[in-house]
Design an enzyme around this catalytic site. Structure first.
Site, PDB file in Angstrom:
ATOM      1  N   GLU A  12      56.507  12.754  30.978  1.00 33.24           N
ATOM      2  CA  GLU A  12      55.538  12.663  31.688  1.00 33.24           C
ATOM      3  C   GLU A  12      54.388  13.392  31.739  1.00 33.24           C
ATOM      4  OE1 GLU A  12      55.728   9.727  33.615  1.00 33.24           O
ATOM      5  OE2 GLU A  12      58.093   9.548  33.358  1.00 33.24           O
ATOM      6  N   LYS A  61      63.126  25.137  34.755  1.00 41.79           N
ATOM      7  CA  LYS A  61      61.256  25.654  34.700  1.00 41.79           C
ATOM      8  C   LYS A  61      60.588  25.276  35.307  1.00 41.79           C
ATOM      9  CE  LYS A  61      58.791  27.199  31.867  1.00 41.79           C
ATOM     10  NZ  LYS A  61      57.671  27.522  32.633  1.00 41.79           N
ATOM     11  N   GLY A  65      53.950  17.402  32.112  1.00 43.05           N
ATOM     12  CA  GLY A  65      53.203  18.518  31.522  1.00 43.05           C
ATOM     13  C   GLY A  65      52.137  17.905  31.396  1.00 43.05           C
ATOM     14  N   SER A  66      51.157  19.091  30.081  1.00 45.03           N
ATOM     15  CA  SER A  66      50.441  17.758  29.660  1.00 45.03           C
ATOM     16  C   SER A  66      50.656  16.843  28.284  1.00 45.03           C
ATOM     17  CB  SER A  66      49.767  18.725  28.705  1.00 45.03           C
ATOM     18  OG  SER A  66      49.627  19.483  28.314  1.00 45.03           O
ATOM     19  N   THR A  67      49.448  15.928  27.825  1.00 37.31           N
ATOM     20  CA  THR A  67      49.983  15.184  26.848  1.00 37.31           C
ATOM     21  C   THR A  67      50.735  16.131  25.277  1.00 37.31           C
ATOM     22  OG1 THR A  67      49.312  13.332  27.475  1.00 37.31           O
ATOM     23  CG2 THR A  67      49.206  14.085  24.675  1.00 37.31           C
ATOM     24  N   THR A 125      51.193  20.016  25.385  1.00 35.14           N
ATOM     25  CA  THR A 125      52.711  20.626  25.400  1.00 35.14           C
ATOM     26  C   THR A 125      53.953  19.913  25.354  1.00 35.14           C
ATOM     27  OG1 THR A 125      51.811  21.583  27.004  1.00 35.14           O
ATOM     28  CG2 THR A 125      54.155  21.710  26.510  1.00 35.14           C
ATOM     29  N   GLY A 126      53.595  18.143  25.345  1.00 32.28           N
ATOM     30  CA  GLY A 126      54.355  16.639  25.457  1.00 32.28           C
ATOM     31  C   GLY A 126      54.805  16.727  23.747  1.00 32.28           C
ATOM     32  N   CYS A 132      47.713  13.933  38.089  1.00 32.02           N
ATOM     33  CA  CYS A 132      48.217  12.624  36.398  1.00 32.02           C
ATOM     34  C   CYS A 132      47.946  11.535  36.664  1.00 32.02           C
ATOM     35  CB  CYS A 132      49.480  12.753  36.122  1.00 32.02           C
ATOM     36  SG  CYS A 132      50.660  12.312  37.539  1.00 32.02           S
ATOM     37  N   GLU A 145      40.748  14.388  29.862  1.00 31.81           N
ATOM     38  CA  GLU A 145      41.853  14.968  30.885  1.00 31.81           C
ATOM     39  C   GLU A 145      40.696  16.111  31.424  1.00 31.81           C
ATOM     40  OE1 GLU A 145      46.043  15.849  31.583  1.00 31.81           O
ATOM     41  OE2 GLU A 145      46.253  14.486  33.462  1.00 31.81           O
TER      42      GLU A 145
HETATM   43  P1  NAD Z   1      51.559  22.055  30.488  1.00 34.19           P
HETATM   44  O1  NAD Z   1      51.601  21.699  29.990  1.00 34.19           O
HETATM   45  O2  NAD Z   1      50.307  23.287  30.440  1.00 34.19           O
HETATM   46  O3  NAD Z   1      52.491  23.349  31.400  1.00 34.19           O
HETATM   47  C1  NAD Z   1      53.825  22.274  31.925  1.00 34.19           C
HETATM   48  C2  NAD Z   1      55.647  23.177  31.984  1.00 34.19           C
HETATM   49  O4  NAD Z   1      55.552  23.578  30.481  1.00 34.19           O
HETATM   50  C3  NAD Z   1      55.038  24.557  31.997  1.00 34.19           C
HETATM   51  O5  NAD Z   1      56.028  24.721  32.892  1.00 34.19           O
HETATM   52  C4  NAD Z   1      55.138  25.299  31.451  1.00 34.19           C
HETATM   53  O6  NAD Z   1      55.172  26.543  30.724  1.00 34.19           O
HETATM   54  C5  NAD Z   1      56.159  24.940  30.219  1.00 34.19           C
HETATM   55  N1  NAD Z   1      55.814  24.374  28.678  1.00 34.19           N
HETATM   56  C6  NAD Z   1      54.426  24.883  28.362  1.00 34.19           C
HETATM   57  N2  NAD Z   1      54.520  25.164  26.617  1.00 34.19           N
HETATM   58  C7  NAD Z   1      55.905  24.554  26.527  1.00 34.19           C
HETATM   59  C8  NAD Z   1      56.276  24.454  25.062  1.00 34.19           C
HETATM   60  N3  NAD Z   1      56.103  24.863  24.182  1.00 34.19           N
HETATM   61  N4  NAD Z   1      57.716  24.193  25.447  1.00 34.19           N
HETATM   62  C9  NAD Z   1      58.025  24.523  26.759  1.00 34.19           C
HETATM   63  N5  NAD Z   1      57.858  23.893  27.696  1.00 34.19           N
HETATM   64  C10 NAD Z   1      56.420  24.614  28.142  1.00 34.19           C
HETATM   65  O7  NAD Z   1      50.742  21.329  32.046  1.00 34.19           O
HETATM   66  P2  NAD Z   1      50.408  21.744  33.345  1.00 34.19           P
HETATM   67  O8  NAD Z   1      49.122  22.584  33.403  1.00 34.19           O
HETATM   68  O9  NAD Z   1      51.366  22.740  34.242  1.00 34.19           O
HETATM   69  O10 NAD Z   1      50.091  20.564  34.242  1.00 34.19           O
HETATM   70  C11 NAD Z   1      48.910  19.623  34.426  1.00 34.19           C
HETATM   71  C12 NAD Z   1      49.078  18.357  33.027  1.00 34.19           C
HETATM   72  O11 NAD Z   1      50.603  17.769  33.909  1.00 34.19           O
HETATM   73  C13 NAD Z   1      48.476  17.548  33.432  1.00 34.19           C
HETATM   74  O12 NAD Z   1      48.333  16.880  31.873  1.00 34.19           O
HETATM   75  C14 NAD Z   1      48.617  16.464  33.729  1.00 34.19           C
HETATM   76  O13 NAD Z   1      48.641  15.108  33.714  1.00 34.19           O
HETATM   77  C15 NAD Z   1      50.528  16.411  33.796  1.00 34.19           C
HETATM   78  N6  NAD Z   1      51.229  16.179  34.805  1.00 34.19           N
HETATM   79  C16 NAD Z   1      51.525  14.474  34.308  1.00 34.19           C
HETATM   80  C17 NAD Z   1      52.841  13.372  35.359  1.00 34.19           C
HETATM   81  C18 NAD Z   1      53.369  12.764  35.248  1.00 34.19           C
HETATM   82  O14 NAD Z   1      53.762  11.807  35.597  1.00 34.19           O
HETATM   83  N7  NAD Z   1      52.969  11.704  34.061  1.00 34.19           N
HETATM   84  C19 NAD Z   1      52.952  14.351  36.652  1.00 34.19           C
HETATM   85  C20 NAD Z   1      51.851  15.443  36.969  1.00 34.19           C
HETATM   86  C21 NAD Z   1      51.128  16.300  35.938  1.00 34.19           C
END
Ligand code: NAD
Length: 502
Positions: free
Chosen positions: A275, A201, A253-255, A257-258, A309, A406
């Site tokens: 990540e 996704k 993605g973001s911390t 959401t992680g 990131c 961030e």
């Molecule tokens: P985000 O967390 O908003 O979304 C990431 C993904 O998660 C999207 O596909 C979104 O639709 C999905 N999502 C949202 N809520 C969810 C849930 N509750 N359950 C499952 N999936 C869900 O992040 P973003 O704004 O798309 O990306 C930016 C972030 O990603 C920044 O914090 C950046 O630091 C991080 N990032 C980390 C790395 C790394 O390797 N550490 C690399 C790139 C980006």
């Protein structure tokens, strides 16, 4: 400076125009499928704000269909049952297909993400085939060990024991919007190489290259159901994470959401790798020439408009060179040309979305209200699209939001330090720990600092250098698990011990 040029430039590759004109569907079980309900997500060109495509927003029923297709492909042996060398051959063909379509994919990425076409051509898409071939090669390198068994054995009996790595099953891969296709590949390639099947996704903001990728994988010979692609938003991601047939969640993605995903998967002890975000420091010692330091700050802080990131958003500079550094950095940042990603000469491009532009500007405004000083940028250029002027902030105390949260945009803070202890204390004063860089030509200092920096990757006299052979991931709240290297494949396997009595 603002440019008097068109807000965006049209794609020059006719395949891009043809792709944008398509009616997009979900890729499930080896074919394009209509979503269960008509709910569409608008996809924008960040350089103009115009809608360039609409994609389905998959619901729980679609997620169920995709996961079941992946589960069927896992159990029927169509992928897992192939000899590793055959899986390797198909994955190598997948890399060839990406390479053959690189210009189309690069233009699509730029139009959808807003990034420079140079970055799309040379990093996102240009770097993909080499990464894919590296991981494809690991398909045949997963091994176990032979083990001596003596303690606890029945007296007089003999045993032979060994371990084997077995694929986990269905992998839910959830990707962010900053390097959409590249990070999608960081998830699906090791999962596929390990013998798993996948539901990918992409971010709702940047789904386009992933749609093309699913098609290219099928053309390369990936059997039906092995890679499924669903577009959708956070609710789609949640339904995917919660699906009972998912054996592993791999998320970038973001911390925030992680953490939500970690809570959701904990209930079923689903294997989860995360990540996440970074608030990464770069430390410039006094021996670094100012031009080298400023070059490093531009590379670390403003590459991909700071939407990295690993970006160095906190710059710590030795007191002796601080004044000259800030002056030179402000001059360099003010001189960057602003324009759409499709204009290869533009050095600053739009950020990914209107919502993200507002978030970045909001962070800058908060910093100003908190008493920090904006010495470059800090505002929006007068042009359509989602631009934020590259911004340099000084006098930001360590407890301000701008020093702790961030921003994920073209914004850095610069702070002076007096000695090594202070530099390390400031650098490590964060809940995150993805990357750090140290700038000095003093080898003794390198050896002193590196073990004491709390980060998954430490660069010396560089920043943002990644390689498939070099593990990448976070300390602390920057994540759990590592991408790249053989270890990334092992993350998609269970380790089984086999003990045989003679
Ligand atoms: P985000 O967390 O908003 O979304 C990431 C993904 O998660 C999207 O596909 C979104 O639709 C999905 N999502 C949202 N809520 C969810 C849930 N509750 N359950 C499952 N999936 C869900 O992040 P973003 O704004 O798309 O990306 C930016 C972030 O990603 C920044 O914090 C950046 O630091 C991080 N990032 C980390 C790395 C790394 O390797 N550490 C690399 C790139 C980006």
């Amino acid at each position: 400076m603002d440019q008097a040029q068109p807000a965006s430039l049209t794609p020059t590759d006719p395949r891009v125009t043809a792709f944008l004109a398509r009616r997009h569907q979900l890729f499930i079980g080896g074919a394009w499928r209509e979503p269960a309900a008509v709910a569409l997500l608008d996809v924008h060109d960040p350089a103009t704000g115009e809608v360039i495509a609409r994609v389905p927003c998959a619901n729980a029923q679609d997620v169920d269909a995709a996961v079941k297709a992946a589960a069927e492909a896992f159990t029927n042996g169509a992928w897992t049952g192939l000899p590793p060398a055959e899986r390797e051959r198909i994955l190598l063909r997948f890399a060839d297909a990406v390479e053959a379509n690189a210009e189309e994919l690069a233009q699509l990425e730029t139009l959808n993400q807003g990034k420079s076409i140079n970055i799309a051509r040379h990093v996102d898409i240009g770097g993909a085939p080499a990464y894919m071939r590296y991981i494809a090669g690991l398909t045949t390198k997963l091994t176990g060990e032979t083990l001596d068994v003596s303690i606890g054995a029945i007296p007089g009996a003999k045993f032979t024991a060994y371990t084997r790595r077995e694929p986990l099953g269905v992998v839910a891969a959830i990707a962010p919007w900053n390097f959409p296709m590249m990070i999608g590949l960081w998830k699906i390639m090791p999962a596929l190489a390990a013998g798993c099947t996948v539901v990918l996704k992409p971010s709702e903001v940047t789904p386009l290259t992933s749609l093309r990728l699913a098609e290219l994988a099928a053309e390369a010979g990936l059997p039906a159901g092995v890679l499924n692609l669903i577009t959708g938003d956070g609710a789609t991601g949640r339904a995917l994470v919660d699906h009972p047939l998912v054996s592993k969640v791999t998320f970038t993605g973001s911390t925030e959401t992680g953490k939500a995903i970690a809570l959701a998967t904990a209930g079923r002890l689903v294997r989860t790798s995360l990540e996440l975000g970074g608030k990464n420091p770069a430390i410039f010692l006094k021996d670094v020439p100012i031009d080298q330091a400023v070059g490093g700050a531009l590379l670390g802080g403003f590459f991909n408009n700071g939407q990295v990131c690993a970006a160095s958003s906190r710059l710590y500079v030795a007191r002796e060179t601080y004044g000259a550094f800030v002056e030179a950095l402000v001059a360099a940042v003010d001189g960057l040309s602003i324009g759409p990603g499709m204009d290869a000469s533009a050095q600053v491009n739009p950020v990914v979305s209107a919502a993200h532009r507002d978030k970045v500007i909001g962070s800058i405004e908060t910093a100003r209200r908190d008493g920090a000083r904006i010495v470059a940028g800090g505002d929006l250029p007068n042009r359509p699209g989602y631009y934020v002027r590259p911004t340099v902030i000084v006098d930001a105390g360590p407890d301000l939001a701008i020093s702790r949260q961030e921003v994920f945009g073209p914004v850095v803070t610069v702070t002076a330090f007096d000695d090594e202890a202070e530099a390390l204390r400031l650098a490590n004063d964060t809940s995150m720990g993805l990357t750090a860089s140290l700038w000095t030509n003093d080898l003794k200092k390198v050896l002193d600092y590196v073990p004491r920096l709390q980060a998954g990757t430490v660069w010396v006299n560089s920043h943002n250098v990644l390689d498939p052979n070099m593990p990448f991931g976070g300390f602390k709240e920057s994540g759990i698990g590592r991408d790249f290297g053989l270890a990334s494949l092992e993350g998609y396997t269970e380790l089984k011990s086999v003990c045989m009595a003679h």
